[in-house]
Structures are given as C-alpha cells and as structure tokens.
Design an enzyme around this catalytic site. Structure first.
Site, PDB file in Angstrom:
ATOM      1  N   GLY A 136       0.761  -1.236   0.000  1.00  0.00           N
ATOM      2  CA  GLY A 136       0.000   0.000   0.000  1.00  0.00           C
ATOM      3  C   GLY A 136       0.792   1.286   0.000  1.00  0.00           C
ATOM      4  CG  ASP A 170      -5.180 -11.483 -12.645  1.00  0.00           C
ATOM      5  OD1 ASP A 170      -4.632 -10.486 -13.159  1.00  0.00           O
ATOM      6  OD2 ASP A 170      -4.819 -12.651 -12.875  1.00  0.00           O
ATOM      7  CG  ASP A 194       7.193  -0.677  -7.460  1.00  0.00           C
ATOM      8  OD1 ASP A 194       8.085  -0.691  -8.329  1.00  0.00           O
ATOM      9  OD2 ASP A 194       7.440  -0.769  -6.245  1.00  0.00           O
ATOM     10  CE  LYS A 234       9.595  -3.019  -9.819  1.00  0.00           C
ATOM     11  NZ  LYS A 234       9.916  -2.998  -8.379  1.00  0.00           N
TER      12      LYS A 234
END
Length: 279
Positions: A136, A170, A194, A234
C-alpha cells in the site's frame, strides 16, 4: 505486488521487523524460496508469514560500537544465506527506516515520490489506479497528493487504507478496467505500477518477464485512462522492451525512462513514464 515487498520465505528478522510488511525484499533465485515457473509467474503471490527471533547479544563497548556502525544478522540454523542477506540489508536500508518513521507501508513509496518530484505528475483531485498495490505504499502517496479517488488492485488481500478502495483481484481479468472505472466514477487520470514477477536470477529471463507484465499493465492503462492521463510501470534494463515502448509512443505524447534514487543502485530496475494519453 512490488519486488520491494518480496522476501525469501524463511526470512524472519532479529528484533523488530519493518513496519511495511518486509518491504523491498531481495527476490531469491530459483530454488531459494521463489517459485520456479515457466512463463509469467503470478504477480501478486507472496508468503506473508511473519515472525521474530532473538539471539544472544554480546556485552561491552566493542559490541555496541559495532552495532552502531552496521546491523548484522546472525545466520540461524535452517535459514538460507539469501534470507540472511535480505535481513541484513533491511536493517541497514535508510529508506526502510524512513518509511517506518513517516508511516509508509513500504520503502517503495519513495520511488513514486521521487518520480513525481521529477515529472510533476500527481495533482489534487486526480483519480489514481495502483496495480499490484500491496502492501500500500503507492496508494498512500497518491492519497497524500490529494487524489480524490484511489483504487488499489492486488491478488493479495490488503489491510484497509482510509480513503482508498482496495480490490483483491487480477488486473488482467477482462472486467477489471470497467470495474475500476465504476469504483472511481469515471476514467482514471493515472495508472501506476511497481509490479514485478518473481525473479529467477537469470537476467534475460527476468527482463522478459517484467516487460511482459509491463505490457499487460500498459494495455490496462489504455482501457482505463482519460485523455491527458499518465502511466508509470517498472521494467528491468535489458534491451527487449521495444514493443512496449512502441505501444506507449503510439498512445502517449511523451515517454521517458527514470531511475529514482530509492531504487537500489545494484538493481536493474528503472521506470517508464508515459505522459499525455491520446485517448
């Protein structure tokens, strides 16, 4: 879930464990706690076991001085060397300590803060989606920026964060974009990720896996963003991201790469930032 929050399964810190659910863990090589899977591993899977062990402490000024210089972790019976390295790195990571002091669930929060400082992306009133949001940290950053709606999605169940909607789901499900827009009351201003798959220790394989994951996130973003919105994901350096970059350049006005200071110097991770969604 970020690889910042992955850790070897047998790792349990001596003394106090990090407040952010063991953030920024060293992802173990295959055979050392990471699933050895062909193709793209489950991006949200993680062992959440937690515990504490306390070992004997040496007395005297020399021991105290050594502790001040560097926190070391004794290798316990049954603990793999990768876990010991992970624990030692956690105890000496300034961003782990800073996250504890400032109330962030993960040291990864500082990556988004530094990305925002560089590109001036987050603004009050925005609708923000965080893919792979556990535990979080990025959700907290978005809320503190003044976002009006924040939705976090992860395969893992997350502890509630006031002001955010957290979905145990998902994001690659066909209904995920429409569900997120319904939760927010409209299209998103930002989709951030991320996410990282479990690493294998094989540089090329890990690069291909994370690029594939970033491509899935990019397609989600295109289905979810409003015109003018931005996307962050990322990737690992490796030179096989041309399809991802071409897709982003076709759908966004500007595409940039940036590695925040909070990314570990030895890590191959960097972030792709796509701004000005064309709609």
């Amino acid at each position: 879930m970020s690889d910042d929050d992955q850790k070897p399964e047998d790792a349990t810190p001596d003394g106090s464990e990090p407040a952010e659910n063991q953030p920024d863990g060293e992802t173990p090589a295959a055979g050392e706690g990471a699933p050895d899977q062909a193709g793209l591993p489950g991006w949200g899977s993680s062992d959440k076991r937690r515990g504490r062990r306390s070992g004997p402490m040496k007395k005297g000024g020399d021991a105290r001085a050594a502790k001040q210089m560097f926190e070391r972790v004794k290798t316990a019976r049954g603990r793999k060397s990768s876990s010991t390295r992970w624990l030692q790195r956690q105890l000496n990571d300034p961003y782990v300590k800073k996250a504890q002091m400032e109330g962030y669930r993960s040291r990864a929060a500082y990556k988004l803060l530094q990305l925002d400082e560089r590109f001036k992306l987050l603004k009050p009133g925005m609708r923000v989606v965080d893919l792979g949001s556990a535990p979080g940290g990025w959700v907290q950053v978005a809320l503190k920026s003044g976002a009006s709606e924040v939705v976090g999605i992860d395969l893992l169940e997350m502890e509630a964060i006031a002001g955010a909607t957290l979905l145990e789901k998902d994001f690659t499900d066909a209904d995920a974009p429409s569900l997120v827009k319904a939760e927010m009351g409209g299209a998103a201003d930002a989709v951030v990720s991320d996410l990282a798959p479990w690493t294998t220790g094989h540089k090329t394989t890990d690069h291909l896996r994370i690029v594939a994951l970033a491509e899935l996130a990019a397609h989600f973003a295109v289905e979810t963003l409003k015109p003018g919105g931005f996307f962050i994901a990322k990737v690992f350096q490796g030179g096989s991201d041309s399809d991802l970059l071409n897709f982003l350049k076709a759908n966004f006005e500007k595409v940039r790469h940036f590695k925040p200071d909070a990314s570990r110097s030895e890590s191959a991770e960097t972030f792709v930032v796509a701004m000005g969604f064309k709609g």
